[in-house]
Write an enzyme that holds these catalytic residues in place. Structure first.
Site, mmCIF file in Angstrom:
data_model
loop_
_atom_site.group_PDB
_atom_site.id
_atom_site.type_symbol
_atom_site.label_atom_id
_atom_site.label_comp_id
_atom_site.label_asym_id
_atom_site.label_seq_id
_atom_site.Cartn_x
_atom_site.Cartn_y
_atom_site.Cartn_z
ATOM 1 N N HIS A 196 0.851 -1.332 0.300
ATOM 2 C CA HIS A 196 -0.198 -0.028 -0.085
ATOM 3 C C HIS A 196 0.915 1.240 0.080
ATOM 4 O O HIS A 196 1.376 1.549 1.091
ATOM 5 C CB HIS A 196 -0.946 -0.016 1.157
ATOM 6 C CG HIS A 196 -1.960 1.005 1.122
ATOM 7 N ND1 HIS A 196 -3.239 0.856 1.306
ATOM 8 C CD2 HIS A 196 -1.818 2.404 1.009
ATOM 9 C CE1 HIS A 196 -3.904 2.170 1.229
ATOM 10 N NE2 HIS A 196 -3.164 2.966 1.120
ATOM 11 N N HIS A 234 1.517 5.433 -1.634
ATOM 12 C CA HIS A 234 1.093 6.687 -2.430
ATOM 13 C C HIS A 234 2.494 7.270 -2.746
ATOM 14 O O HIS A 234 3.438 7.460 -2.228
ATOM 15 C CB HIS A 234 -0.050 7.588 -1.599
ATOM 16 C CG HIS A 234 -1.047 7.313 -1.038
ATOM 17 N ND1 HIS A 234 -2.041 7.187 -1.700
ATOM 18 C CD2 HIS A 234 -1.224 6.321 0.193
ATOM 19 C CE1 HIS A 234 -3.084 6.825 -1.067
ATOM 20 N NE2 HIS A 234 -2.739 6.207 0.005
ATOM 21 N N LYS A 282 -9.182 -0.080 -6.134
ATOM 22 C CA LYS A 282 -9.218 0.471 -4.966
ATOM 23 C C LYS A 282 -10.490 1.131 -4.734
ATOM 24 O O LYS A 282 -11.195 1.911 -5.553
ATOM 25 C CB LYS A 282 -8.240 1.281 -4.723
ATOM 26 C CG LYS A 282 -8.173 2.176 -3.495
ATOM 27 C CD LYS A 282 -7.940 1.172 -2.251
ATOM 28 C CE LYS A 282 -7.884 1.783 -0.900
ATOM 29 N NZ LYS A 282 -6.757 2.699 -0.753
ATOM 30 N N HIS A 315 -10.712 0.866 1.340
ATOM 31 C CA HIS A 315 -10.420 1.826 2.531
ATOM 32 C C HIS A 315 -11.887 1.971 3.395
ATOM 33 O O HIS A 315 -12.842 2.134 2.944
ATOM 34 C CB HIS A 315 -10.552 3.342 1.841
ATOM 35 C CG HIS A 315 -10.415 4.376 3.076
ATOM 36 N ND1 HIS A 315 -9.134 5.055 2.924
ATOM 37 C CD2 HIS A 315 -11.158 4.803 4.081
ATOM 38 C CE1 HIS A 315 -9.101 6.048 4.179
ATOM 39 N NE2 HIS A 315 -10.473 6.041 4.690
ATOM 40 N N HIS A 373 -4.820 -0.754 5.781
ATOM 41 C CA HIS A 373 -4.288 0.273 6.741
ATOM 42 C C HIS A 373 -5.425 -0.016 8.017
ATOM 43 O O HIS A 373 -6.057 0.951 8.376
ATOM 44 C CB HIS A 373 -4.234 1.719 6.507
ATOM 45 C CG HIS A 373 -5.177 2.242 5.551
ATOM 46 N ND1 HIS A 373 -6.574 2.043 5.772
ATOM 47 C CD2 HIS A 373 -5.121 2.957 4.382
ATOM 48 C CE1 HIS A 373 -7.420 2.912 4.780
ATOM 49 N NE2 HIS A 373 -6.396 3.335 3.941
ATOM 50 N N ASP A 432 1.288 2.382 3.594
ATOM 51 C CA ASP A 432 0.282 3.599 3.296
ATOM 52 C C ASP A 432 1.128 4.958 3.462
ATOM 53 O O ASP A 432 0.569 6.045 3.816
ATOM 54 C CB ASP A 432 -0.829 3.734 4.284
ATOM 55 C CG ASP A 432 -1.960 4.861 4.077
ATOM 56 O OD1 ASP A 432 -2.201 5.097 2.769
ATOM 57 O OD2 ASP A 432 -2.611 5.065 4.968
#
Length: 404
Positions: free
Chosen positions: A74, A76, A159, A196, A234, A307
Protein backbone atom coordinates in the site's frame (compact mmCIF):
# COMPACT_ATOMS: atom_id res chain seq x y z
CA UNK A 1 15.58 0.85 30.83
CA UNK A 2 11.97 0.08 29.97
CA UNK A 3 11.04 -2.45 27.35
CA UNK A 4 8.10 -1.70 25.08
CA UNK A 5 5.91 -4.14 27.02
CA UNK A 6 6.79 -2.52 30.35
CA UNK A 7 6.27 0.92 28.89
CA UNK A 8 2.75 0.08 27.77
CA UNK A 9 1.63 -0.45 31.33
CA UNK A 10 2.50 3.18 31.98
CA UNK A 11 0.89 4.65 28.86
CA UNK A 12 -0.31 8.18 29.32
CA UNK A 13 2.06 8.99 32.20
CA UNK A 14 4.75 11.60 31.66
CA UNK A 15 7.35 9.21 33.08
CA UNK A 16 6.73 6.91 30.10
CA UNK A 17 8.72 9.36 27.98
CA UNK A 18 11.80 7.43 29.13
CA UNK A 19 10.61 4.28 27.29
CA UNK A 20 12.11 2.36 24.39
CA UNK A 21 13.21 4.06 21.20
CA UNK A 22 9.93 3.43 19.43
CA UNK A 23 7.79 3.20 22.52
CA UNK A 24 8.13 6.92 23.15
CA UNK A 25 6.02 7.65 20.10
CA UNK A 26 2.94 6.26 21.86
CA UNK A 27 3.14 8.75 24.69
CA UNK A 28 1.85 12.32 24.83
CA UNK A 29 4.56 14.42 23.25
CA UNK A 30 6.27 17.36 24.90
CA UNK A 31 5.90 20.94 23.71
CA UNK A 32 6.73 21.36 20.01
CA UNK A 33 10.21 22.54 19.14
CA UNK A 34 12.30 23.06 16.06
CA UNK A 35 14.56 20.22 14.99
CA UNK A 36 18.00 20.94 13.63
CA UNK A 37 17.60 21.11 9.87
CA UNK A 38 13.82 21.51 9.90
CA UNK A 39 12.92 24.28 7.49
CA UNK A 40 9.83 25.70 9.12
CA UNK A 41 7.67 22.99 10.70
CA UNK A 42 6.64 24.02 14.20
CA UNK A 43 5.12 20.61 15.03
CA UNK A 44 7.62 17.97 13.86
CA UNK A 45 6.68 14.29 13.95
CA UNK A 46 9.09 13.42 16.70
CA UNK A 47 9.27 13.02 20.48
CA UNK A 48 11.53 15.17 22.61
CA UNK A 49 15.28 14.86 22.14
CA UNK A 50 15.73 13.15 25.52
CA UNK A 51 13.10 10.57 24.63
CA UNK A 52 14.54 10.07 21.16
CA UNK A 53 17.89 9.22 22.71
CA UNK A 54 16.43 6.34 24.73
CA UNK A 55 17.10 2.90 23.30
CA UNK A 56 15.07 -0.17 24.19
CA UNK A 57 16.79 -3.20 25.67
CA UNK A 58 17.77 -5.41 22.75
CA UNK A 59 20.63 -7.21 24.47
CA UNK A 60 21.07 -10.71 23.18
CA UNK A 61 19.27 -9.95 19.92
CA UNK A 62 20.73 -10.72 16.50
CA UNK A 63 23.11 -8.27 14.85
CA UNK A 64 21.63 -8.82 11.39
CA UNK A 65 18.51 -10.16 9.72
CA UNK A 66 18.74 -11.77 6.29
CA UNK A 67 15.39 -12.38 4.63
CA UNK A 68 13.46 -12.39 1.37
CA UNK A 69 13.24 -8.93 -0.17
CA UNK A 70 10.06 -7.23 1.10
CA UNK A 71 7.15 -5.62 -0.73
CA UNK A 72 4.97 -2.64 0.15
CA UNK A 73 1.32 -3.54 -0.43
CA UNK A 74 0.00 0.00 0.00
CA UNK A 75 1.89 3.05 -1.27
CA UNK A 76 1.16 6.60 -2.39
CA UNK A 77 3.71 8.13 -4.78
CA UNK A 78 1.78 11.22 -5.94
CA UNK A 79 2.60 12.50 -9.43
CA UNK A 80 4.60 15.08 -11.33
CA UNK A 81 7.97 16.48 -10.29
CA UNK A 82 7.82 15.02 -6.75
CA UNK A 83 8.11 11.51 -8.18
CA UNK A 84 11.83 12.19 -8.52
CA UNK A 85 12.02 12.64 -4.74
CA UNK A 86 9.82 9.82 -3.45
CA UNK A 87 10.21 6.94 -5.93
CA UNK A 88 13.89 6.33 -5.02
CA UNK A 89 12.96 6.06 -1.33
CA UNK A 90 10.54 3.20 -1.93
CA UNK A 91 12.82 1.60 -4.52
CA UNK A 92 15.64 1.51 -1.97
CA UNK A 93 13.52 -0.42 0.56
CA UNK A 94 11.09 -2.61 -1.40
CA UNK A 95 11.06 -4.83 -4.46
CA UNK A 96 7.43 -4.19 -5.39
CA UNK A 97 4.71 -1.82 -4.29
CA UNK A 98 0.98 -1.58 -4.82
CA UNK A 99 0.56 2.01 -6.00
CA UNK A 100 -2.62 3.85 -5.04
CA UNK A 101 -4.67 5.51 -7.81
CA UNK A 102 -6.06 8.57 -5.99
CA UNK A 103 -4.47 11.21 -8.16
CA UNK A 104 -6.20 14.31 -9.51
CA UNK A 105 -7.84 13.24 -11.77
CA UNK A 106 -7.99 9.65 -10.47
CA UNK A 107 -6.56 6.65 -12.31
CA UNK A 108 -9.85 5.10 -13.42
CA UNK A 109 -8.83 3.21 -16.57
CA UNK A 110 -6.16 0.76 -17.68
CA UNK A 111 -4.87 3.38 -20.11
CA UNK A 112 -4.37 5.93 -17.35
CA UNK A 113 -2.70 3.29 -15.17
CA UNK A 114 -0.25 2.44 -17.95
CA UNK A 115 0.62 6.11 -18.37
CA UNK A 116 1.08 6.59 -14.63
CA UNK A 117 3.30 3.53 -14.42
CA UNK A 118 5.52 4.95 -17.17
CA UNK A 119 5.91 8.20 -15.23
CA UNK A 120 6.90 6.27 -12.12
CA UNK A 121 9.37 4.05 -13.98
CA UNK A 122 11.12 7.15 -15.32
CA UNK A 123 12.30 7.84 -11.76
CA UNK A 124 13.30 4.34 -10.65
CA UNK A 125 17.07 4.51 -10.06
CA UNK A 126 19.32 2.78 -12.54
CA UNK A 127 20.08 -0.76 -11.45
CA UNK A 128 17.01 -1.02 -9.23
CA UNK A 129 14.56 -3.89 -9.76
CA UNK A 130 11.69 -1.97 -8.13
CA UNK A 131 8.33 -2.79 -9.74
CA UNK A 132 5.25 -0.60 -9.26
CA UNK A 133 2.07 -2.69 -9.26
CA UNK A 134 -0.73 -0.46 -10.48
CA UNK A 135 -4.28 -0.22 -9.20
CA UNK A 136 -7.39 1.38 -10.66
CA UNK A 137 -9.81 3.68 -8.89
CA UNK A 138 -13.29 2.21 -8.51
CA UNK A 139 -16.24 4.53 -9.12
CA UNK A 140 -20.01 4.17 -9.21
CA UNK A 141 -19.71 3.94 -12.99
CA UNK A 142 -16.76 1.59 -13.50
CA UNK A 143 -17.90 -0.80 -16.25
CA UNK A 144 -17.19 -4.53 -16.16
CA UNK A 145 -15.33 -4.10 -19.42
CA UNK A 146 -12.74 -1.90 -17.72
CA UNK A 147 -12.07 -4.66 -15.22
CA UNK A 148 -11.30 -7.01 -18.07
CA UNK A 149 -9.07 -4.41 -19.76
CA UNK A 150 -7.17 -3.94 -16.51
CA UNK A 151 -6.70 -7.67 -16.16
CA UNK A 152 -5.38 -7.95 -19.70
CA UNK A 153 -2.93 -5.12 -18.98
CA UNK A 154 -1.58 -7.04 -16.00
CA UNK A 155 -3.14 -4.94 -13.24
CA UNK A 156 -4.26 -6.90 -10.23
CA UNK A 157 -6.50 -4.66 -8.15
CA UNK A 158 -9.09 -1.89 -7.91
CA UNK A 159 -9.27 0.47 -4.95
CA UNK A 160 -12.60 1.29 -3.30
CA UNK A 161 -12.64 4.74 -1.72
CA UNK A 162 -15.95 5.73 -0.16
CA UNK A 163 -16.63 9.15 -1.66
CA UNK A 164 -15.13 11.81 0.60
CA UNK A 165 -13.42 9.42 2.99
CA UNK A 166 -9.82 10.54 2.46
CA UNK A 167 -7.39 12.40 0.21
CA UNK A 168 -8.64 12.76 -3.39
CA UNK A 169 -11.62 10.47 -2.81
CA UNK A 170 -14.37 12.78 -4.07
CA UNK A 171 -14.81 10.59 -7.17
CA UNK A 172 -15.16 7.47 -5.05
CA UNK A 173 -18.06 5.12 -4.45
CA UNK A 174 -21.30 6.56 -3.06
CA UNK A 175 -23.12 3.22 -2.77
CA UNK A 176 -21.37 -0.13 -3.11
CA UNK A 177 -24.44 -1.59 -4.82
CA UNK A 178 -23.71 0.66 -7.80
CA UNK A 179 -20.46 -1.27 -8.28
CA UNK A 180 -21.94 -4.75 -8.41
CA UNK A 181 -21.26 -5.16 -12.13
CA UNK A 182 -17.60 -4.30 -11.69
CA UNK A 183 -17.30 -6.41 -8.54
CA UNK A 184 -18.76 -9.40 -10.35
CA UNK A 185 -16.17 -9.00 -13.09
CA UNK A 186 -13.45 -8.72 -10.47
CA UNK A 187 -14.59 -11.91 -8.81
CA UNK A 188 -14.61 -13.71 -12.18
CA UNK A 189 -11.15 -12.49 -13.20
CA UNK A 190 -9.42 -12.88 -9.84
CA UNK A 191 -8.91 -9.12 -9.51
CA UNK A 192 -8.50 -7.97 -5.93
CA UNK A 193 -10.64 -5.33 -4.23
CA UNK A 194 -8.63 -3.04 -1.96
CA UNK A 195 -10.85 -1.23 0.51
CA UNK A 196 -10.54 1.99 2.44
CA UNK A 197 -12.86 0.62 5.08
CA UNK A 198 -14.71 3.60 6.48
CA UNK A 199 -18.24 4.93 6.18
CA UNK A 200 -18.69 8.65 5.55
CA UNK A 201 -22.09 9.17 7.15
CA UNK A 202 -21.78 12.48 9.09
CA UNK A 203 -23.83 10.96 11.90
CA UNK A 204 -21.05 8.42 12.56
CA UNK A 205 -18.20 9.55 14.79
CA UNK A 206 -14.88 9.59 12.92
CA UNK A 207 -13.38 7.16 15.45
CA UNK A 208 -16.17 4.64 14.70
CA UNK A 209 -16.16 4.78 10.91
CA UNK A 210 -14.04 1.66 10.40
CA UNK A 211 -16.08 -0.43 12.82
CA UNK A 212 -19.37 0.62 11.19
CA UNK A 213 -18.01 -0.14 7.71
CA UNK A 214 -17.05 -3.65 8.84
CA UNK A 215 -20.47 -4.18 10.37
CA UNK A 216 -22.54 -2.80 7.47
CA UNK A 217 -20.82 -2.35 4.10
CA UNK A 218 -18.28 -5.17 4.13
CA UNK A 219 -20.90 -7.92 4.66
CA UNK A 220 -22.81 -6.60 1.66
CA UNK A 221 -19.71 -7.09 -0.50
CA UNK A 222 -18.78 -10.50 0.84
CA UNK A 223 -22.32 -11.91 0.87
CA UNK A 224 -22.81 -11.02 -2.79
CA UNK A 225 -19.31 -11.92 -3.98
CA UNK A 226 -18.06 -14.74 -1.73
CA UNK A 227 -15.06 -15.53 -3.95
CA UNK A 228 -13.84 -11.96 -4.33
CA UNK A 229 -10.46 -11.36 -2.70
CA UNK A 230 -10.66 -8.33 -0.41
CA UNK A 231 -7.88 -6.45 1.37
CA UNK A 232 -8.87 -4.25 4.28
CA UNK A 233 -6.28 -1.54 3.89
CA UNK A 234 -4.44 0.15 6.77
CA UNK A 235 -6.54 -1.42 9.52
CA UNK A 236 -6.80 0.60 12.72
CA UNK A 237 -9.18 -1.20 15.10
CA UNK A 238 -9.52 -4.39 17.07
CA UNK A 239 -12.72 -4.98 15.10
CA UNK A 240 -10.83 -5.11 11.81
CA UNK A 241 -8.12 -7.35 13.24
CA UNK A 242 -10.71 -9.73 14.66
CA UNK A 243 -12.67 -9.79 11.41
CA UNK A 244 -9.60 -10.95 9.48
CA UNK A 245 -8.63 -13.48 12.14
CA UNK A 246 -12.10 -15.01 12.27
CA UNK A 247 -13.29 -14.23 8.75
CA UNK A 248 -13.18 -16.01 5.40
CA UNK A 249 -9.90 -16.84 3.74
CA UNK A 250 -10.53 -14.36 0.94
CA UNK A 251 -10.15 -11.38 3.32
CA UNK A 252 -6.75 -10.04 4.37
CA UNK A 253 -5.37 -6.81 5.83
CA UNK A 254 -2.43 -4.48 5.33
CA UNK A 255 -0.89 -2.84 8.40
CA UNK A 256 0.94 0.49 8.57
CA UNK A 257 3.83 1.47 10.83
CA UNK A 258 1.92 4.42 12.27
CA UNK A 259 -1.00 2.29 13.42
CA UNK A 260 1.41 -0.08 15.15
CA UNK A 261 3.26 2.79 16.83
CA UNK A 262 0.76 5.51 17.67
CA UNK A 263 -2.55 5.97 19.41
CA UNK A 264 -4.71 9.08 19.36
CA UNK A 265 -2.92 10.57 22.38
CA UNK A 266 0.12 11.04 20.14
CA UNK A 267 -2.03 13.14 17.81
CA UNK A 268 -3.90 15.24 20.35
CA UNK A 269 -2.24 15.42 23.78
CA UNK A 270 -0.03 18.44 24.44
CA UNK A 271 -1.13 20.15 21.23
CA UNK A 272 -2.22 18.91 17.83
CA UNK A 273 0.56 17.11 15.94
CA UNK A 274 -0.31 17.59 12.25
CA UNK A 275 2.39 15.18 11.09
CA UNK A 276 0.60 12.40 12.98
CA UNK A 277 -2.69 13.12 11.21
CA UNK A 278 -3.71 10.35 8.84
CA UNK A 279 -6.86 8.62 7.66
CA UNK A 280 -8.12 6.34 9.00
CA UNK A 281 -7.37 8.39 12.09
CA UNK A 282 -5.34 7.02 14.99
CA UNK A 283 -7.45 5.18 17.56
CA UNK A 284 -7.38 4.24 21.26
CA UNK A 285 -4.52 2.27 22.78
CA UNK A 286 -6.60 -0.92 22.94
CA UNK A 287 -6.88 -0.82 19.15
CA UNK A 288 -3.18 -0.19 18.63
CA UNK A 289 -2.40 -3.17 20.83
CA UNK A 290 -4.78 -5.36 18.80
CA UNK A 291 -3.11 -4.27 15.55
CA UNK A 292 0.36 -5.08 16.91
CA UNK A 293 -0.80 -8.45 18.19
CA UNK A 294 -2.36 -9.36 14.84
CA UNK A 295 0.57 -8.18 12.73
CA UNK A 296 3.18 -9.98 14.84
CA UNK A 297 1.12 -13.16 15.28
CA UNK A 298 2.39 -14.90 12.17
CA UNK A 299 -1.13 -15.11 10.75
CA UNK A 300 -0.78 -15.38 6.94
CA UNK A 301 -3.41 -12.77 6.07
CA UNK A 302 -1.71 -9.78 7.68
CA UNK A 303 1.04 -8.11 5.71
CA UNK A 304 3.09 -4.97 5.29
CA UNK A 305 1.48 -1.93 3.68
CA UNK A 306 3.05 1.38 4.68
CA UNK A 307 0.33 3.70 3.36
CA UNK A 308 3.27 6.08 3.01
CA UNK A 309 1.60 9.29 1.84
CA UNK A 310 3.77 12.37 1.35
CA UNK A 311 2.44 15.90 1.65
CA UNK A 312 4.44 19.11 1.49
CA UNK A 313 5.16 20.46 4.96
CA UNK A 314 3.25 23.67 4.26
CA UNK A 315 0.14 21.65 3.41
CA UNK A 316 0.40 19.55 6.57
CA UNK A 317 0.60 22.74 8.63
CA UNK A 318 -2.19 24.61 6.85
CA UNK A 319 -5.57 25.58 8.29
CA UNK A 320 -6.99 22.38 6.78
CA UNK A 321 -4.00 20.09 7.08
CA UNK A 322 -3.68 17.12 4.74
CA UNK A 323 -4.07 13.55 6.00
CA UNK A 324 -1.10 11.30 5.42
CA UNK A 325 2.15 10.13 7.03
CA UNK A 326 5.38 9.70 5.08
CA UNK A 327 7.30 6.58 6.07
CA UNK A 328 8.77 5.06 2.89
CA UNK A 329 12.49 5.64 3.69
CA UNK A 330 12.29 4.23 7.23
CA UNK A 331 9.26 1.96 7.46
CA UNK A 332 11.21 -1.28 7.24
CA UNK A 333 13.49 -0.53 10.22
CA UNK A 334 10.47 0.64 12.23
CA UNK A 335 8.53 -2.55 11.51
CA UNK A 336 11.58 -4.66 12.41
CA UNK A 337 12.01 -2.87 15.71
CA UNK A 338 8.35 -3.29 16.61
CA UNK A 339 8.60 -7.01 15.85
CA UNK A 340 11.77 -7.28 17.94
CA UNK A 341 10.27 -5.44 20.90
CA UNK A 342 7.36 -7.89 20.74
CA UNK A 343 9.58 -10.98 20.58
CA UNK A 344 8.47 -11.78 17.04
CA UNK A 345 11.52 -11.32 14.82
CA UNK A 346 11.11 -14.91 13.64
CA UNK A 347 7.75 -13.86 12.10
CA UNK A 348 8.98 -10.66 10.48
CA UNK A 349 9.87 -12.19 7.11
CA UNK A 350 6.38 -13.65 6.75
CA UNK A 351 4.77 -10.28 7.40
CA UNK A 352 7.16 -8.26 5.22
CA UNK A 353 7.97 -10.62 2.38
CA UNK A 354 5.74 -13.69 2.18
CA UNK A 355 2.12 -13.13 3.20
CA UNK A 356 1.30 -10.32 0.80
CA UNK A 357 2.77 -12.09 -2.22
CA UNK A 358 0.83 -15.24 -1.37
CA UNK A 359 -2.48 -13.40 -1.02
CA UNK A 360 -1.96 -11.45 -4.24
CA UNK A 361 -0.98 -14.63 -6.05
CA UNK A 362 2.49 -13.50 -7.15
CA UNK A 363 5.83 -15.27 -6.63
CA UNK A 364 8.01 -14.38 -3.67
CA UNK A 365 10.97 -12.22 -4.55
CA UNK A 366 14.09 -14.25 -5.30
CA UNK A 367 16.69 -11.86 -3.93
CA UNK A 368 17.42 -11.40 -0.25
CA UNK A 369 18.18 -8.28 1.77
CA UNK A 370 19.82 -7.64 5.11
CA UNK A 371 18.92 -5.44 8.05
CA UNK A 372 21.88 -4.70 10.32
CA UNK A 373 21.79 -3.45 13.88
CA UNK A 374 23.00 0.11 13.64
CA UNK A 375 21.82 3.20 15.48
CA UNK A 376 20.82 6.06 13.21
CA UNK A 377 18.54 9.06 13.38
CA UNK A 378 15.60 9.73 11.07
CA UNK A 379 16.21 12.96 9.12
CA UNK A 380 14.16 16.02 10.07
CA UNK A 381 12.81 16.19 6.53
CA UNK A 382 13.31 15.09 2.95
CA UNK A 383 13.15 17.11 -0.26
CA UNK A 384 9.68 17.15 -1.81
CA UNK A 385 9.55 19.21 -4.97
CA UNK A 386 9.99 22.86 -3.99
CA UNK A 387 9.14 22.07 -0.36
CA UNK A 388 10.02 19.36 2.16
CA UNK A 389 8.14 16.38 3.59
CA UNK A 390 8.52 15.56 7.29
CA UNK A 391 8.73 11.79 7.86
CA UNK A 392 7.25 9.67 10.60
CA UNK A 393 9.52 9.87 13.64
CA UNK A 394 11.63 12.78 12.39
CA UNK A 395 14.67 12.97 14.66
CA UNK A 396 13.98 9.59 16.27
CA UNK A 397 16.81 7.12 16.79
CA UNK A 398 16.23 3.70 15.19
CA UNK A 399 18.24 0.54 15.80
CA UNK A 400 17.99 -1.24 12.43
CA UNK A 401 19.18 -0.10 9.01
CA UNK A 402 18.73 -1.74 5.64
CA UNK A 403 22.11 -2.58 4.12
CA UNK A 404 22.23 -1.34 0.54
Amino acid sequence: MLSLAMWRTRLGKESALRGGTLAVAHAPLASPRRLDGARRSRCPATPTRDAAEAVGDTSGGPERLTFTAPDDWHLHLRDGDVLADVVPHSASQFSRAIVMPNLTPPVTTAKLACEYRARIMAHVPEGSSFEPLMTLYLTDNTPAEEVHRAKEAGFRAFKLYPAGATTNSDSGVTDVRKCFGALKAMEETGTLLLVHGEVVDPKIDIFDRERVFIETVLPTILDNFPNLKVVLEHITTKHAARFVLDGPKNVAASVTPQHMLLNRNALLVGGIKPHFYCLPILKREEHRLAIVEAATSGHPRFFLGTDSAPHADQNKLSACGCAGIYSAPLALPIYAQVFEENGALDRFEGFASVNGAAFYGVPRNERVVELVREDWRVPANYKFGDDVVVPLGAGLKLTWRLRT
